[in-house]
Write an enzyme that holds these catalytic residues in place. Structure first.
Site, PDB file in Angstrom:
ATOM      1  N   GLU A 272     -10.103  39.155  84.405  1.00  0.00           N
ATOM      2  CA  GLU A 272     -10.588  39.778  85.640  1.00  0.00           C
ATOM      3  C   GLU A 272     -10.166  38.940  86.849  1.00  0.00           C
ATOM      4  O   GLU A 272      -9.745  39.459  87.882  1.00  0.00           O
ATOM      5  CB  GLU A 272     -12.120  39.871  85.630  1.00  0.00           C
TER       6      GLU A 272
ATOM      7  N   GLU B 239      -0.764  31.152  52.735  1.00  0.00           N
ATOM      8  CA  GLU B 239       0.650  31.473  52.484  1.00  0.00           C
ATOM      9  C   GLU B 239       1.070  31.180  51.054  1.00  0.00           C
ATOM     10  O   GLU B 239       2.203  30.809  50.799  1.00  0.00           O
ATOM     11  CB  GLU B 239       1.551  30.718  53.471  1.00  0.00           C
TER      12      GLU B 239
HETATM   13  C1  AOF Z   1     -14.146  37.425  80.259  1.00  0.00           C
HETATM   14  N1  AOF Z   1     -12.829  37.559  80.518  1.00  0.00           N
HETATM   15  O1  AOF Z   1     -10.697  37.146  80.073  1.00  0.00           O
HETATM   16  C2  AOF Z   1     -12.294  36.294  78.590  1.00  0.00           C
HETATM   17  C3  AOF Z   1     -13.681  36.210  78.292  1.00  0.00           C
HETATM   18  O2  AOF Z   1     -14.786  28.899  77.818  1.00  0.00           O
HETATM   19  P1  AOF Z   1     -14.498  30.038  78.754  1.00  0.00           P
HETATM   20  O3  AOF Z   1     -15.077  29.877  80.095  1.00  0.00           O
HETATM   21  O4  AOF Z   1     -13.018  30.354  78.796  1.00  0.00           O
HETATM   22  O5  AOF Z   1     -15.274  31.304  78.172  1.00  0.00           O
HETATM   23  C4  AOF Z   1     -14.939  31.785  76.924  1.00  0.00           C
HETATM   24  C5  AOF Z   1     -15.809  32.939  76.553  1.00  0.00           C
HETATM   25  O6  AOF Z   1     -15.747  33.969  77.551  1.00  0.00           O
HETATM   26  C6  AOF Z   1     -15.301  33.575  75.271  1.00  0.00           C
HETATM   27  O7  AOF Z   1     -15.888  33.012  74.136  1.00  0.00           O
HETATM   28  C7  AOF Z   1     -15.699  35.016  75.464  1.00  0.00           C
HETATM   29  O8  AOF Z   1     -17.067  35.188  75.184  1.00  0.00           O
HETATM   30  C8  AOF Z   1     -15.479  35.202  76.955  1.00  0.00           C
HETATM   31  N2  AOF Z   1     -14.079  35.561  77.190  1.00  0.00           N
HETATM   32  N3  AOF Z   1     -14.561  36.805  79.133  1.00  0.00           N
HETATM   33  O9  AOF Z   1     -14.967  37.851  81.053  1.00  0.00           O
HETATM   34  C9  AOF Z   1     -11.890  37.018  79.752  1.00  0.00           C
HETATM   35  N4  AOF Z   1     -11.356  35.710  77.795  1.00  0.00           N
HETATM   36 ZN    ZN Z   2     -14.869  35.682  82.279  1.00  0.00          ZN
END
Ligand code: AOF
Ligand code: ZN
Length: 327
Positions: free
Chosen positions: A46, A263
Protein backbone atom coordinates in the site's frame (compact mmCIF):
# COMPACT_ATOMS: atom_id res chain seq x y z
CA UNK A 1 -7.33 -7.17 -7.95
CA UNK A 2 -5.95 -9.34 -10.72
CA UNK A 3 -3.30 -6.73 -11.37
CA UNK A 4 -2.58 -6.52 -7.64
CA UNK A 5 -2.01 -10.30 -7.60
CA UNK A 6 0.31 -9.99 -10.62
CA UNK A 7 2.51 -7.32 -9.04
CA UNK A 8 2.45 -9.14 -5.68
CA UNK A 9 4.20 -12.04 -7.40
CA UNK A 10 7.33 -9.88 -7.73
CA UNK A 11 7.94 -10.26 -4.02
CA UNK A 12 7.63 -14.04 -4.11
CA UNK A 13 10.72 -15.62 -2.57
CA UNK A 14 12.04 -12.20 -1.46
CA UNK A 15 9.79 -11.18 1.41
CA UNK A 16 9.61 -14.35 3.53
CA UNK A 17 8.59 -14.58 6.37
CA UNK A 18 6.16 -11.93 5.11
CA UNK A 19 3.65 -12.83 2.40
CA UNK A 20 3.82 -11.40 -1.12
CA UNK A 21 1.29 -8.54 -1.29
CA UNK A 22 0.19 -6.28 -4.13
CA UNK A 23 -1.85 -3.07 -4.27
CA UNK A 24 -3.45 -1.06 -7.07
CA UNK A 25 -5.01 2.39 -6.58
CA UNK A 26 -7.97 3.18 -8.79
CA UNK A 27 -9.66 6.54 -9.31
CA UNK A 28 -12.62 7.21 -11.58
CA UNK A 29 -12.24 3.72 -12.98
CA UNK A 30 -8.59 4.20 -13.91
CA UNK A 31 -5.59 2.53 -12.25
CA UNK A 32 -3.44 5.44 -11.04
CA UNK A 33 -0.69 3.63 -9.14
CA UNK A 34 0.53 0.24 -8.03
CA UNK A 35 2.88 -1.21 -5.47
CA UNK A 36 4.03 -4.48 -3.98
CA UNK A 37 5.99 -5.69 -1.00
CA UNK A 38 9.29 -6.02 -2.81
CA UNK A 39 11.77 -7.21 -0.21
CA UNK A 40 11.88 -7.88 3.49
CA UNK A 41 12.12 -4.58 5.36
CA UNK A 42 10.99 -2.68 2.26
CA UNK A 43 7.76 -0.73 1.98
CA UNK A 44 4.51 -2.60 2.23
CA UNK A 45 2.44 -2.79 -0.95
CA UNK A 46 0.00 0.00 0.00
CA UNK A 47 2.83 2.35 0.93
CA UNK A 48 4.67 1.68 -2.31
CA UNK A 49 1.48 2.33 -4.32
CA UNK A 50 0.91 5.64 -2.52
CA UNK A 51 4.55 6.62 -3.17
CA UNK A 52 4.14 5.65 -6.80
CA UNK A 53 1.17 8.01 -7.11
CA UNK A 54 3.05 10.81 -5.34
CA UNK A 55 6.11 10.34 -7.56
CA UNK A 56 3.95 10.83 -10.59
CA UNK A 57 2.06 13.75 -9.09
CA UNK A 58 -1.30 11.95 -9.15
CA UNK A 59 -3.60 12.84 -6.22
CA UNK A 60 -4.81 9.80 -4.28
CA UNK A 61 -7.69 11.37 -2.37
CA UNK A 62 -10.97 9.67 -3.05
CA UNK A 63 -9.27 6.65 -4.64
CA UNK A 64 -10.06 2.98 -4.09
CA UNK A 65 -7.26 0.65 -2.99
CA UNK A 66 -7.31 -2.96 -4.19
CA UNK A 67 -4.98 -4.90 -1.91
CA UNK A 68 -4.33 -8.64 -1.80
CA UNK A 69 -3.96 -8.77 2.01
CA UNK A 70 -5.77 -6.91 4.77
CA UNK A 71 -3.72 -3.75 5.50
CA UNK A 72 -1.63 -3.97 8.64
CA UNK A 73 -2.35 -1.81 11.63
CA UNK A 74 0.85 -2.36 13.60
CA UNK A 75 4.32 -0.90 13.79
CA UNK A 76 6.58 -3.69 12.51
CA UNK A 77 9.39 -3.24 10.06
CA UNK A 78 7.27 -0.43 8.60
CA UNK A 79 4.60 1.91 10.05
CA UNK A 80 0.96 0.79 9.74
CA UNK A 81 -0.53 0.72 6.23
CA UNK A 82 -3.89 1.76 7.69
CA UNK A 83 -2.33 5.13 8.56
CA UNK A 84 -0.84 5.52 5.10
CA UNK A 85 -4.22 4.79 3.49
CA UNK A 86 -5.97 7.34 5.72
CA UNK A 87 -3.27 9.91 5.13
CA UNK A 88 -3.59 9.40 1.37
CA UNK A 89 -7.33 10.07 1.52
CA UNK A 90 -8.30 6.62 0.22
CA UNK A 91 -12.08 6.19 0.45
CA UNK A 92 -12.62 2.57 -0.26
CA UNK A 93 -10.47 -0.51 0.35
CA UNK A 94 -11.09 -3.82 -1.37
CA UNK A 95 -9.18 -6.71 0.16
CA UNK A 96 -8.63 -10.21 -1.21
CA UNK A 97 -7.59 -12.03 1.97
CA UNK A 98 -7.79 -11.24 5.69
CA UNK A 99 -4.46 -11.24 7.55
CA UNK A 100 -4.20 -14.13 10.04
CA UNK A 101 -1.13 -12.54 11.66
CA UNK A 102 -2.17 -12.09 15.33
CA UNK A 103 -0.79 -8.54 15.13
CA UNK A 104 -3.39 -7.69 12.52
CA UNK A 105 -6.29 -10.19 12.34
CA UNK A 106 -9.28 -7.97 11.60
CA UNK A 107 -7.88 -4.89 13.28
CA UNK A 108 -6.78 -3.43 9.95
CA UNK A 109 -10.31 -3.53 8.55
CA UNK A 110 -11.82 -2.34 11.87
CA UNK A 111 -9.62 0.74 11.97
CA UNK A 112 -10.40 1.61 8.36
CA UNK A 113 -14.14 1.18 8.88
CA UNK A 114 -14.08 3.23 12.07
CA UNK A 115 -12.43 6.00 10.08
CA UNK A 116 -15.38 5.91 7.68
CA UNK A 117 -13.86 4.03 4.76
CA UNK A 118 -15.88 1.44 2.91
CA UNK A 119 -14.11 -1.91 3.21
CA UNK A 120 -14.87 -5.18 1.42
CA UNK A 121 -13.04 -8.45 1.97
CA UNK A 122 -12.96 -11.56 -0.24
CA UNK A 123 -12.44 -10.49 -3.84
CA UNK A 124 -10.29 -13.22 -5.49
CA UNK A 125 -9.62 -14.56 -2.02
CA UNK A 126 -8.88 -18.10 -3.25
CA UNK A 127 -6.27 -16.87 -5.72
CA UNK A 128 -4.65 -14.79 -3.00
CA UNK A 129 -4.68 -17.80 -0.65
CA UNK A 130 -2.77 -19.84 -3.22
CA UNK A 131 -0.25 -17.07 -3.75
CA UNK A 132 0.50 -16.64 -0.04
CA UNK A 133 -0.03 -20.29 0.80
CA UNK A 134 3.13 -20.90 2.80
CA UNK A 135 2.57 -17.72 4.87
CA UNK A 136 -1.03 -18.72 5.69
CA UNK A 137 0.03 -22.27 6.48
CA UNK A 138 2.76 -21.01 8.79
CA UNK A 139 0.37 -18.58 10.54
CA UNK A 140 -1.99 -21.49 11.26
CA UNK A 141 0.46 -24.30 12.02
CA UNK A 142 3.71 -22.53 12.87
CA UNK A 143 5.65 -24.92 10.69
CA UNK A 144 6.71 -24.90 7.05
CA UNK A 145 4.63 -25.92 4.07
CA UNK A 146 6.38 -29.03 2.75
CA UNK A 147 6.95 -29.29 -1.01
CA UNK A 148 8.43 -32.45 -2.48
CA UNK A 149 10.16 -32.38 -5.85
CA UNK A 150 11.32 -35.58 -7.53
CA UNK A 151 12.28 -36.41 -11.09
CA UNK A 152 11.62 -39.85 -12.56
CA UNK A 153 12.30 -41.49 -15.92
CA UNK A 154 9.60 -42.99 -18.13
CA UNK A 155 9.36 -45.99 -15.78
CA UNK A 156 9.36 -44.15 -12.48
CA UNK A 157 13.08 -44.66 -11.84
CA UNK A 158 14.92 -41.90 -9.97
CA UNK A 159 18.47 -42.85 -10.94
CA UNK A 160 20.48 -44.89 -13.40
CA UNK A 161 23.01 -47.16 -11.75
CA UNK A 162 24.65 -47.69 -15.13
CA UNK A 163 25.65 -44.03 -15.31
CA UNK A 164 27.54 -41.54 -13.21
CA UNK A 165 25.17 -39.45 -11.13
CA UNK A 166 23.70 -36.75 -13.29
CA UNK A 167 20.70 -34.81 -14.36
CA UNK A 168 18.29 -36.43 -16.76
CA UNK A 169 15.89 -33.55 -17.26
CA UNK A 170 16.15 -30.55 -19.60
CA UNK A 171 18.04 -27.29 -18.95
CA UNK A 172 14.77 -25.38 -18.98
CA UNK A 173 13.37 -27.74 -16.38
CA UNK A 174 16.39 -27.06 -14.21
CA UNK A 175 15.63 -23.34 -14.39
CA UNK A 176 12.20 -24.12 -12.95
CA UNK A 177 13.73 -26.16 -10.17
CA UNK A 178 15.93 -23.20 -9.24
CA UNK A 179 12.91 -20.91 -9.37
CA UNK A 180 11.24 -23.28 -6.93
CA UNK A 181 14.32 -23.31 -4.68
CA UNK A 182 14.34 -19.51 -4.75
CA UNK A 183 10.88 -19.56 -3.17
CA UNK A 184 11.78 -21.97 -0.39
CA UNK A 185 13.31 -21.15 2.97
CA UNK A 186 15.01 -24.51 3.41
CA UNK A 187 15.97 -27.49 1.21
CA UNK A 188 16.25 -30.99 2.61
CA UNK A 189 17.88 -34.17 1.29
CA UNK A 190 18.96 -37.48 2.74
CA UNK A 191 22.50 -38.80 2.99
CA UNK A 192 22.00 -41.06 -0.02
CA UNK A 193 21.55 -38.02 -2.28
CA UNK A 194 24.60 -36.28 -0.84
CA UNK A 195 26.78 -39.37 -1.25
CA UNK A 196 25.62 -40.08 -4.80
CA UNK A 197 25.30 -36.55 -6.25
CA UNK A 198 27.33 -34.29 -3.95
CA UNK A 199 24.78 -31.53 -4.68
CA UNK A 200 25.29 -27.91 -3.66
CA UNK A 201 21.54 -27.31 -3.08
CA UNK A 202 21.91 -23.61 -3.74
CA UNK A 203 19.82 -21.25 -5.84
CA UNK A 204 21.57 -20.45 -9.13
CA UNK A 205 20.36 -19.74 -12.68
CA UNK A 206 17.61 -17.33 -11.47
CA UNK A 207 17.67 -13.99 -9.68
CA UNK A 208 17.89 -14.40 -5.94
CA UNK A 209 19.00 -12.45 -2.93
CA UNK A 210 19.39 -15.18 -0.35
CA UNK A 211 20.17 -18.86 -0.11
CA UNK A 212 17.84 -21.30 1.62
CA UNK A 213 19.06 -23.20 4.66
CA UNK A 214 20.18 -26.70 3.68
CA UNK A 215 19.17 -29.66 5.79
CA UNK A 216 20.84 -33.05 5.47
CA UNK A 217 19.23 -36.07 7.14
CA UNK A 218 22.15 -38.34 7.87
CA UNK A 219 20.97 -40.79 10.53
CA UNK A 220 23.91 -43.08 10.04
CA UNK A 221 26.51 -40.31 9.99
CA UNK A 222 27.83 -41.25 6.57
CA UNK A 223 28.30 -37.75 5.15
CA UNK A 224 31.80 -36.35 5.51
CA UNK A 225 32.76 -32.75 6.09
CA UNK A 226 34.19 -32.49 2.59
CA UNK A 227 30.73 -32.86 1.00
CA UNK A 228 29.85 -29.68 -0.94
CA UNK A 229 26.87 -28.87 1.29
CA UNK A 230 29.11 -28.94 4.35
CA UNK A 231 32.24 -27.33 2.98
CA UNK A 232 31.17 -24.51 0.64
CA UNK A 233 30.64 -21.93 3.38
CA UNK A 234 26.83 -21.77 3.16
CA UNK A 235 24.58 -22.67 6.07
CA UNK A 236 23.62 -26.31 6.50
CA UNK A 237 21.93 -28.27 9.26
CA UNK A 238 23.63 -31.66 9.31
CA UNK A 239 21.44 -33.98 11.34
CA UNK A 240 22.97 -37.25 12.47
CA UNK A 241 21.17 -39.77 14.65
CA UNK A 242 17.44 -40.30 14.85
CA UNK A 243 15.56 -37.30 13.59
CA UNK A 244 11.93 -36.77 14.48
CA UNK A 245 10.50 -35.11 11.37
CA UNK A 246 7.66 -33.41 13.24
CA UNK A 247 10.14 -31.85 15.63
CA UNK A 248 12.35 -30.80 12.76
CA UNK A 249 9.42 -29.02 11.11
CA UNK A 250 8.57 -27.34 14.39
CA UNK A 251 12.14 -26.17 14.75
CA UNK A 252 12.17 -24.78 11.20
CA UNK A 253 8.82 -23.10 11.92
CA UNK A 254 10.27 -21.49 15.06
CA UNK A 255 12.92 -20.00 12.78
CA UNK A 256 10.07 -18.58 10.65
CA UNK A 257 10.94 -20.83 7.74
CA UNK A 258 7.64 -21.09 5.91
CA UNK A 259 8.43 -23.42 3.05
CA UNK A 260 10.61 -26.53 3.02
CA UNK A 261 11.62 -28.21 -0.23
CA UNK A 262 12.31 -31.92 0.06
CA UNK A 263 14.50 -32.80 -2.92
CA UNK A 264 14.82 -36.50 -2.43
CA UNK A 265 15.78 -39.26 -2.75
CA UNK A 266 12.98 -41.78 -2.56
CA UNK A 267 13.62 -43.07 0.98
CA UNK A 268 13.59 -39.53 2.38
CA UNK A 269 10.47 -38.65 0.39
CA UNK A 270 8.74 -41.83 1.59
CA UNK A 271 9.55 -40.93 5.20
CA UNK A 272 7.80 -37.58 4.80
CA UNK A 273 4.87 -39.16 2.95
CA UNK A 274 4.40 -41.89 5.53
CA UNK A 275 4.48 -39.37 8.34
CA UNK A 276 1.70 -37.46 6.55
CA UNK A 277 3.86 -34.34 6.46
CA UNK A 278 3.79 -33.57 2.73
CA UNK A 279 1.63 -30.67 1.56
CA UNK A 280 2.55 -30.60 -2.13
CA UNK A 281 4.38 -32.74 -4.69
CA UNK A 282 5.97 -31.88 -8.02
CA UNK A 283 6.76 -35.12 -9.85
CA UNK A 284 8.85 -34.35 -12.91
CA UNK A 285 8.52 -36.87 -15.73
CA UNK A 286 11.56 -37.24 -17.93
CA UNK A 287 11.09 -39.11 -21.21
CA UNK A 288 14.46 -40.84 -20.86
CA UNK A 289 14.73 -44.47 -19.81
CA UNK A 290 17.33 -45.60 -17.33
CA UNK A 291 19.37 -48.68 -18.32
CA UNK A 292 19.81 -49.78 -14.74
CA UNK A 293 16.79 -48.27 -13.03
CA UNK A 294 16.26 -47.41 -9.38
CA UNK A 295 12.50 -47.73 -8.82
CA UNK A 296 11.12 -45.02 -6.57
CA UNK A 297 7.72 -46.37 -5.55
CA UNK A 298 6.59 -42.77 -5.90
CA UNK A 299 3.36 -43.44 -7.71
CA UNK A 300 -0.26 -42.33 -7.55
CA UNK A 301 -0.98 -44.78 -4.78
CA UNK A 302 1.86 -43.54 -2.59
CA UNK A 303 0.67 -39.95 -2.94
CA UNK A 304 -3.03 -40.74 -2.50
CA UNK A 305 -2.41 -42.72 0.68
CA UNK A 306 -0.40 -39.78 2.04
CA UNK A 307 -3.58 -37.68 1.80
CA UNK A 308 -2.69 -35.90 -1.44
CA UNK A 309 -4.96 -35.29 -4.42
CA UNK A 310 -3.91 -34.83 -8.06
CA UNK A 311 -4.09 -31.31 -9.51
CA UNK A 312 -3.70 -29.88 -12.94
CA UNK A 313 -0.18 -30.65 -14.20
CA UNK A 314 2.55 -28.24 -15.27
CA UNK A 315 5.17 -28.13 -17.98
CA UNK A 316 8.74 -27.37 -16.92
CA UNK A 317 10.87 -27.01 -20.04
CA UNK A 318 10.60 -30.31 -21.91
CA UNK A 319 9.10 -32.17 -18.97
CA UNK A 320 5.56 -32.77 -17.80
CA UNK A 321 5.07 -32.31 -14.09
CA UNK A 322 2.36 -34.01 -12.02
CA UNK A 323 1.19 -31.90 -9.11
CA UNK A 324 -0.36 -33.27 -5.92
CA UNK A 325 -1.78 -31.23 -3.08
CA UNK A 326 -2.93 -32.05 0.43
CA UNK A 327 -6.66 -32.64 0.09
C1 AOF B 1 0.36 -5.07 4.62
N1 AOF B 1 0.93 -4.86 3.42
O1 AOF B 1 2.43 -5.35 1.85
C2 AOF B 1 2.38 -6.71 3.76
C3 AOF B 1 1.73 -6.95 5.00
O2 AOF B 1 7.36 -6.84 9.81
P1 AOF B 1 6.51 -6.00 8.90
O3 AOF B 1 6.28 -4.63 9.38
O4 AOF B 1 7.02 -6.03 7.48
O5 AOF B 1 5.05 -6.65 8.93
C4 AOF B 1 4.88 -7.94 8.48
C5 AOF B 1 3.46 -8.37 8.64
O6 AOF B 1 2.57 -7.45 7.98
C6 AOF B 1 3.25 -9.71 7.96
O7 AOF B 1 3.46 -10.78 8.83
C7 AOF B 1 1.80 -9.61 7.53
O8 AOF B 1 0.95 -9.86 8.62
C8 AOF B 1 1.69 -8.15 7.14
N2 AOF B 1 2.12 -7.99 5.75
N3 AOF B 1 0.72 -6.13 5.37
O9 AOF B 1 -0.47 -4.28 5.04
C9 AOF B 1 1.92 -5.62 2.95
N4 AOF B 1 3.40 -7.49 3.32
ZN1 ZN C 1 1.37 -2.90 6.01
Amino acid sequence: MRRALVVAERGQGRVSPNPPVGCVLVKDGVAIAEGWHDHLGGLHAEQMAIHDAEDRGVPTNGATAYVTLEPCNHFGRTPPCTESLLWAGIQRVIIAHPDPNPNVRGRGTDVLREAGLKVDVGLLQDEAAVQMRSFLHWCHHRRPWVTVKVAVDANGSVDDRAEDAGRFTSEACLDEVHRLRQRCDAILVGSETVLRDDPSLTVRRVEHDRQPLRVVLDGRGRVNDDASVLSDGGSTMHLTGDVDLERLLQQLGDQERQRLLVEGGPSTVHRFLQAGLVDEVFLVHSTTTHASPVPSGLDDEAFASAGLAPQQGLVWGEEQVSVWLRS
